[in-house]
Scaffold this motif. Structure first.
Motif, PDB file in Angstrom:
ATOM      1  N   GLY A   7      -8.578   1.591  -1.181  1.00 15.78           N
ATOM      2  CA  GLY A   7      -8.918   0.424  -1.973  1.00 15.78           C
ATOM      3  C   GLY A   7     -10.289  -0.116  -1.614  1.00 15.78           C
ATOM      4  N   LEU A  16     -12.339   4.478  -8.335  1.00 18.34           N
ATOM      5  CA  LEU A  16     -11.823   4.531  -6.971  1.00 18.34           C
ATOM      6  C   LEU A  16     -10.736   5.593  -6.934  1.00 18.34           C
ATOM      7  CD1 LEU A  16     -11.323   0.798  -5.855  1.00 18.34           C
ATOM      8  CD2 LEU A  16     -12.937   2.431  -4.874  1.00 18.34           C
ATOM      9  N   LEU A  18      -7.319   6.258  -4.710  1.00 18.85           N
ATOM     10  CA  LEU A  18      -6.371   5.848  -3.693  1.00 18.85           C
ATOM     11  C   LEU A  18      -5.637   7.067  -3.158  1.00 18.85           C
ATOM     12  CD1 LEU A  18      -4.792   2.688  -5.368  1.00 18.85           C
ATOM     13  CD2 LEU A  18      -6.922   2.881  -4.062  1.00 18.85           C
ATOM     14  N   ARG A  36       1.546  -1.898  -8.644  1.00 23.69           N
ATOM     15  CA  ARG A  36       0.525  -2.876  -8.259  1.00 23.69           C
ATOM     16  C   ARG A  36       1.057  -4.286  -8.476  1.00 23.69           C
ATOM     17  NH1 ARG A  36      -3.912  -1.745 -13.118  1.00 23.69           N
ATOM     18  NH2 ARG A  36      -2.719  -2.716 -14.835  1.00 23.69           N
ATOM     19  N   THR A  89      -7.408  -5.491 -10.970  1.00 20.34           N
ATOM     20  CA  THR A  89      -7.412  -6.097  -9.640  1.00 20.34           C
ATOM     21  C   THR A  89      -5.993  -6.414  -9.192  1.00 20.34           C
ATOM     22  OG1 THR A  89      -9.635  -7.020  -9.902  1.00 20.34           O
ATOM     23  CG2 THR A  89      -8.184  -8.081  -8.290  1.00 20.34           C
ATOM     24  N   TYR A  92      -2.293  -2.419  -4.514  1.00 21.18           N
ATOM     25  CA  TYR A  92      -1.643  -1.196  -4.993  1.00 21.18           C
ATOM     26  C   TYR A  92      -0.745  -0.642  -3.899  1.00 21.18           C
ATOM     27  CZ  TYR A  92      -4.437  -1.093  -9.226  1.00 21.18           C
ATOM     28  OH  TYR A  92      -4.983  -1.392 -10.445  1.00 21.18           O
ATOM     29  N   VAL A 116      -7.323  -3.536  -4.322  1.00 19.15           N
ATOM     30  CA  VAL A 116      -8.351  -3.099  -5.264  1.00 19.15           C
ATOM     31  C   VAL A 116      -8.874  -4.334  -5.991  1.00 19.15           C
ATOM     32  CG1 VAL A 116      -8.813  -1.785  -7.363  1.00 19.15           C
ATOM     33  CG2 VAL A 116      -7.374  -0.800  -5.563  1.00 19.15           C
TER      34      VAL A 116
END
Length: 120
Positions: A7, A16, A18, A36, A89, A92, A116
């Motif tokens: 993150g 991104l 993960l 999330r 946002t 996660y 995140v």
């Protein structure tokens, strides 16, 4: 045990990846999911992958932008997130379930979460 990482802070439109590393159990016996939770909201399903990796399932809000995959030799599941939006946002979480599911209640094991943040 599940350990999520990757993150961070990214601008809208960025990407991104993960990762979630598993230990302590036979990784290939479990389907894996990502969920999330944003501040003030309930935990929501993001994506899931079957034990073999042959089948995937996505929330409508991320389909076409996120890709879930797994490497059973490395006991790791990934979530590649592209074209990120501020509404992505959240914290996660990765989770493990014997069967492929979008329901958080069916998952037996959970990681600690990774933040995140997508700036506009």
């Amino acid at each position: 045990q599940l350990q999520a990482s990757g993150g961070g802070l990214v601008q809208a439109g960025g990407s991104l990846r993960l990762s979630c590393a598993a230990s302590g159990r036979t990784f290939s016996n479990y389907a894996m999911g990502w969920f999330r939770q944003a501040p003030g909201k309930e935990r929501e399903f993001v994506a899931a992958v079957s034990r073999s990796g042959d089948y995937t399932y996505y929330a409508r809000s991320v389909k076409g932008r996120f890709t879930i995959s797994r490497d059973n030799a490395k006991n790791t599941v990934y979530l590649q997130m592209n074209t990120l939006k501020p509404e992505d946002t959240a914290v996660y979480y990765c989770a493990a379930d014997p069967a492929l599911s979008a329901e958080a209640e069916s998952y037996d094991y959970w990681g600690q979460g990774t933040q995140v943040t997508v700036s506009s």
